[in-house]
Design a protein around this motif. Sequence first.
Motif, PDB file in Angstrom:
ATOM      1  N   HIS A 175       4.655  -9.173  18.960  1.00 32.91           N
ATOM      2  CA  HIS A 175       4.606  -8.155  17.924  1.00 32.91           C
ATOM      3  C   HIS A 175       5.736  -8.400  16.937  1.00 32.91           C
ATOM      4  O   HIS A 175       6.895  -8.529  17.322  1.00 32.91           O
ATOM      5  CB  HIS A 175       4.723  -6.770  18.534  1.00 32.91           C
ATOM      6  N   THR A 176       5.385  -8.480  15.677  1.00 29.42           N
ATOM      7  CA  THR A 176       6.382  -8.714  14.643  1.00 29.42           C
ATOM      8  C   THR A 176       6.746  -7.396  13.979  1.00 29.42           C
ATOM      9  O   THR A 176       6.014  -6.420  14.051  1.00 29.42           O
ATOM     10  CB  THR A 176       5.854  -9.690  13.578  1.00 29.42           C
ATOM     11  N   GLU A 177       7.898  -7.408  13.337  1.00 28.16           N
ATOM     12  CA  GLU A 177       8.328  -6.232  12.605  1.00 28.16           C
ATOM     13  C   GLU A 177       7.416  -6.007  11.412  1.00 28.16           C
ATOM     14  O   GLU A 177       6.851  -6.945  10.870  1.00 28.16           O
ATOM     15  CB  GLU A 177       9.754  -6.428  12.078  1.00 28.16           C
ATOM     16  N   GLN A 178       7.324  -4.764  11.023  1.00 29.45           N
ATOM     17  CA  GLN A 178       6.562  -4.457   9.831  1.00 29.45           C
ATOM     18  C   GLN A 178       7.301  -5.015   8.625  1.00 29.45           C
ATOM     19  O   GLN A 178       8.506  -5.192   8.641  1.00 29.45           O
ATOM     20  CB  GLN A 178       6.388  -2.956   9.677  1.00 29.45           C
ATOM     21  N   ARG A 213       9.265  -5.099   5.440  1.00 28.00           N
ATOM     22  CA  ARG A 213      10.218  -4.146   4.868  1.00 28.00           C
ATOM     23  C   ARG A 213      10.002  -4.053   3.372  1.00 28.00           C
ATOM     24  O   ARG A 213      10.010  -5.049   2.670  1.00 28.00           O
ATOM     25  CB  ARG A 213      11.643  -4.598   5.158  1.00 28.00           C
TER      26      ARG A 213
END
Length: 83
Positions: free
Chosen positions: A33-36, A38
């Motif tokens: 899962h990657t960060e949203q 920004r």
Amino acid sequence: MGRDISEGTRRQSGLSDAEAKLLLAQDGPNVIHTEQIRTVFHIVGETLREPTFVLLLAAAGLYLVLGSLGEGLFVCAGAVVSE
């Protein structure tokens, strides 16, 4: 998941199709899962929550009110550049 090879048969390493389907159903796909992403608004919000940035802006405000315009603008520019 270990395999018992006590019967003398040699099995290929890895999961069988049935095991893979079972694990996929139980745990879901094997993805990181990657960060949203920004946005600019998130970055500005994070910056405004930094105590050092707020302190520099307060110092710039004091310089603008009590000191000289040049020093106040210089500290304000330094705060913006530092973040």
